[in-house]
Design a protein around this motif. Structure first.
Motif, PDB file in Angstrom:
ATOM      1  N   THR A  86      43.529  51.592 -90.584  1.00 38.38           N
ATOM      2  CA  THR A  86      43.496  50.653 -89.465  1.00 38.38           C
ATOM      3  C   THR A  86      44.842  50.619 -88.764  1.00 38.38           C
ATOM      4  N   LEU A  87      44.798  50.689 -87.453  1.00 35.40           N
ATOM      5  CA  LEU A  87      45.999  50.534 -86.617  1.00 35.40           C
ATOM      6  C   LEU A  87      45.926  49.183 -85.924  1.00 35.40           C
ATOM      7  N   LEU A  88      46.993  48.396 -86.055  1.00 34.24           N
ATOM      8  CA  LEU A  88      47.099  47.133 -85.328  1.00 34.24           C
ATOM      9  C   LEU A  88      48.158  47.280 -84.258  1.00 34.24           C
ATOM     10  N   CYS A  90      52.119  48.709 -85.023  1.00 40.39           N
ATOM     11  CA  CYS A  90      52.941  49.408 -84.029  1.00 40.39           C
ATOM     12  C   CYS A  90      53.015  48.632 -82.723  1.00 40.39           C
ATOM     13  N   ARG A  91      53.991  49.013 -81.926  1.00 40.20           N
ATOM     14  CA  ARG A  91      54.155  48.505 -80.564  1.00 40.20           C
ATOM     15  C   ARG A  91      54.976  49.519 -79.781  1.00 40.20           C
ATOM     16  N   ASN A  92      54.381  50.064 -78.732  1.00 37.91           N
ATOM     17  CA  ASN A  92      55.076  51.016 -77.850  1.00 37.91           C
ATOM     18  C   ASN A  92      55.699  52.170 -78.633  1.00 37.91           C
ATOM     19  N   GLN A  93      54.877  52.815 -79.456  1.00 36.12           N
ATOM     20  CA  GLN A  93      55.367  53.941 -80.246  1.00 36.12           C
ATOM     21  C   GLN A  93      54.520  55.189 -80.009  1.00 36.12           C
ATOM     22  N   SER A  94      54.220  55.420 -78.735  1.00 38.15           N
ATOM     23  CA  SER A  94      53.466  56.622 -78.380  1.00 38.15           C
ATOM     24  C   SER A  94      54.236  57.880 -78.767  1.00 38.15           C
ATOM     25  N   TRP A  95      55.549  57.774 -78.859  1.00 40.65           N
ATOM     26  CA  TRP A  95      56.391  58.919 -79.195  1.00 40.65           C
ATOM     27  C   TRP A  95      56.243  59.339 -80.661  1.00 40.65           C
ATOM     28  N   PHE A 139      45.970  43.154 -80.308  1.00 38.68           N
ATOM     29  CA  PHE A 139      46.125  41.735 -80.032  1.00 38.68           C
ATOM     30  C   PHE A 139      45.780  41.450 -78.576  1.00 38.68           C
ATOM     31  N   LEU A 140      45.239  40.273 -78.333  1.00 46.21           N
ATOM     32  CA  LEU A 140      44.859  39.884 -76.980  1.00 46.21           C
ATOM     33  C   LEU A 140      46.095  39.465 -76.186  1.00 46.21           C
ATOM     34  N   PRO A 141      46.080  39.664 -74.870  1.00 44.86           N
ATOM     35  CA  PRO A 141      47.200  39.189 -74.051  1.00 44.86           C
ATOM     36  C   PRO A 141      47.430  37.695 -74.277  1.00 44.86           C
ATOM     37  N   GLY A 142      48.673  37.339 -74.460  1.00 44.67           N
ATOM     38  CA  GLY A 142      49.003  35.951 -74.727  1.00 44.67           C
ATOM     39  C   GLY A 142      48.944  35.567 -76.187  1.00 44.67           C
ATOM     40  N   ALA A 143      48.544  36.506 -77.052  1.00 43.79           N
ATOM     41  CA  ALA A 143      48.477  36.210 -78.487  1.00 43.79           C
ATOM     42  C   ALA A 143      49.867  35.926 -79.032  1.00 43.79           C
ATOM     43  N   SER A 155      50.968  47.084 -76.897  1.00 44.54           N
ATOM     44  CA  SER A 155      51.753  48.195 -76.353  1.00 44.54           C
ATOM     45  C   SER A 155      51.480  48.359 -74.865  1.00 44.54           C
ATOM     46  N   THR A 156      52.517  48.728 -74.130  1.00 49.70           N
ATOM     47  CA  THR A 156      52.368  48.988 -72.699  1.00 49.70           C
ATOM     48  C   THR A 156      52.456  50.479 -72.389  1.00 49.70           C
ATOM     49  N   ASP A 157      52.585  51.298 -73.432  1.00 51.44           N
ATOM     50  CA  ASP A 157      52.607  52.749 -73.231  1.00 51.44           C
ATOM     51  C   ASP A 157      51.257  53.317 -73.675  1.00 51.44           C
ATOM     52  N   SER A 158      51.210  54.584 -74.031  1.00 45.43           N
ATOM     53  CA  SER A 158      49.945  55.243 -74.362  1.00 45.43           C
ATOM     54  C   SER A 158      49.650  55.261 -75.863  1.00 45.43           C
ATOM     55  N   THR A 159      50.236  54.342 -76.619  1.00 44.35           N
ATOM     56  CA  THR A 159      50.029  54.315 -78.066  1.00 44.35           C
ATOM     57  C   THR A 159      48.550  54.268 -78.433  1.00 44.35           C
ATOM     58  N   VAL A 160      47.806  53.342 -77.845  1.00 46.85           N
ATOM     59  CA  VAL A 160      46.397  53.178 -78.190  1.00 46.85           C
ATOM     60  C   VAL A 160      45.582  54.390 -77.761  1.00 46.85           C
ATOM     61  N   GLU A 161      45.867  54.924 -76.585  1.00 46.71           N
ATOM     62  CA  GLU A 161      45.128  56.090 -76.100  1.00 46.71           C
ATOM     63  C   GLU A 161      45.302  57.280 -77.040  1.00 46.71           C
ATOM     64  N   ILE A 162      46.499  57.478 -77.531  1.00 48.89           N
ATOM     65  CA  ILE A 162      46.744  58.568 -78.478  1.00 48.89           C
ATOM     66  C   ILE A 162      46.018  58.293 -79.796  1.00 48.89           C
ATOM     67  N   ALA A 163      46.088  57.066 -80.272  1.00 49.67           N
ATOM     68  CA  ALA A 163      45.462  56.721 -81.547  1.00 49.67           C
ATOM     69  C   ALA A 163      43.954  56.903 -81.516  1.00 49.67           C
TER      70      ALA A 163
END
Length: 338
Positions: free
Chosen positions: A35-37, A8-13, A59-63, A41-49
């Motif tokens: 597993t979630l990769l 996922c990427r930016n799919q907090s919705w 992924f690390l910044p710059g990956a 994301s710049t939204d709250s996807t990870v926080e929700i997960a």
């Protein structure tokens, strides 16, 4: 054991809807690994997960991010005998996992299973299925390859190799062609597998966006990577969409040069007239001028992407930089009845 890899990427919705559908459908299977990769994301996807008992990698910044890196890493960090790959804008259909596992168990030659992807407007509510309307023994339809959601037999991937993380696109078709060349089967269960919440995909602007993200270069990359191998011609005949337009353009250039040399415009005008007639016939066959233009733009972008991708130097998958961090670890889920 099943391993579910969600990318996922930016799919907090939507991420809560996806995770809950996965947890529900795998609850009866012991030691399921989920597993979630997250692709930065710049939204709250990870926080929700993080509210759910799943593994989370980010992924690390710059990956270096590519369409296949999530699947490549998902394969490397998972232990399941069967790997289910899902995208962050999906909802898993009821009963699909159980039916797919039954096919894997009964037919060892089957290496990849998918199902129908039902497109749903992005702002729709969660799809509530009536299980009585879902087929209990869906037909099995052979496919040349899949795209998006699918379940893979780990033993086959370990034998022939997994996804190529360097590819800009065409990861699933390339892998499925290798799988089939080794005598295994790719099938679709004729029933819903996932509900795909997305914006309309049949827009020219969507294709332009894909071009800007270099998502048509995988065709050329694969042709270059497979030169001199047993997979070149199978891939060429099945996925070499950009090669036929190149021949047409080469013929046009030849007739133009001939017209210049002979000072007779007939050669080039004949080629141009033939191209116009083909486009008119295509519009009549599709009964839509827009669909003809859409197809023309698509072939043009695929051709350009094929040329650009062909000049990318091949690299070994194992040399791809694995730049990610573990955000959350969860124990494999246990069977509720055990």
């Amino acid at each position: 054991m099943i391993s579910v890899i969600m990318i996922c990427r930016n799919q907090s919705w939507n991420i809560a809807r996806l995770i809950e559908s996965v947890l529900q459908e795998t609850a009866g299977f012991p030691n399921t690994q989920i597993t979630l990769l997250d692709s930065l994301s710049t939204d709250s996807t990870v926080e929700i997960a993080r509210r759910y008992p799943i593994n989370i990698l980010r992924f690390l910044p710059g990956a270096r991010l590519t369409p296949n890196i999530g699947r490549y890493i998902g394969h490397s960090v998972s232990q399941g005998d069967y790997l289910l790959f899902l995208d962050g804008d999906m909802q898993l259909s009821r009963g699909w996992v159980e039916q797919a596992l039954a096919v894997f168990a009964a037919q060892p030659q089957v290496a990849v299973i998918t199902g129908a992807t039902v497109d749903v407007p992005k702002n729709s509510d969660t799809v509530v299925e009536d299980e009585s309307l879902l087929p209990t023994d869906p037909a099995q339809i052979p496919l040349p390859f899949i795209g998006g959601a699918g379940m893979y037999r780990r033993a086959v991937l370990d034998k022939i190799g997994t996804f190529n993380p360097w590819l800009k696109s065409e990861g699933e078709p390339e892998l499925c062609i290798r799988i089939r060349q080794k005598g295994y089967q790719v099938i679709m269960l004729d029933r819903p597998m996932v509900y795909h919440f997305s914006d309309p995909t049949d827009k020219i602007s969507t294709m332009i966006g894909r071009w800007r993200r270099r998502l048509y270069m995988g065709f050329g990359q694969n042709l270059r990577n497979k030169l001199g191998t047993e997979y070149f011609w199978p891939y060429f005949w099945e996925r070499g969409y950009g090669c036929a337009p190149l021949l047409v353009l080469a013929l046009g250039a030849a007739t133009f040069a001939t017209s210049l040399i002979t000072r007779q415009a007939g050669w080039f005008l004949a080629w141009l007239g033939l191209v116009i007639l083909v486009l008119i016939a295509d519009a009549l066959r599709k009964k839509s001028l827009y669909r003809m233009v859409y197809s023309l733009v698509q072939r043009t972008l695929v051709t350009a992407g094929t040329v650009r991708g062909f000049f990318i130097t091949p690299q070994r998958p194992e040399d791809f930089p694995m730049q990610y961090e573990v955000i959350q670890q969860a124990s494999p889920t246990a069977d509720k009845d055990s």
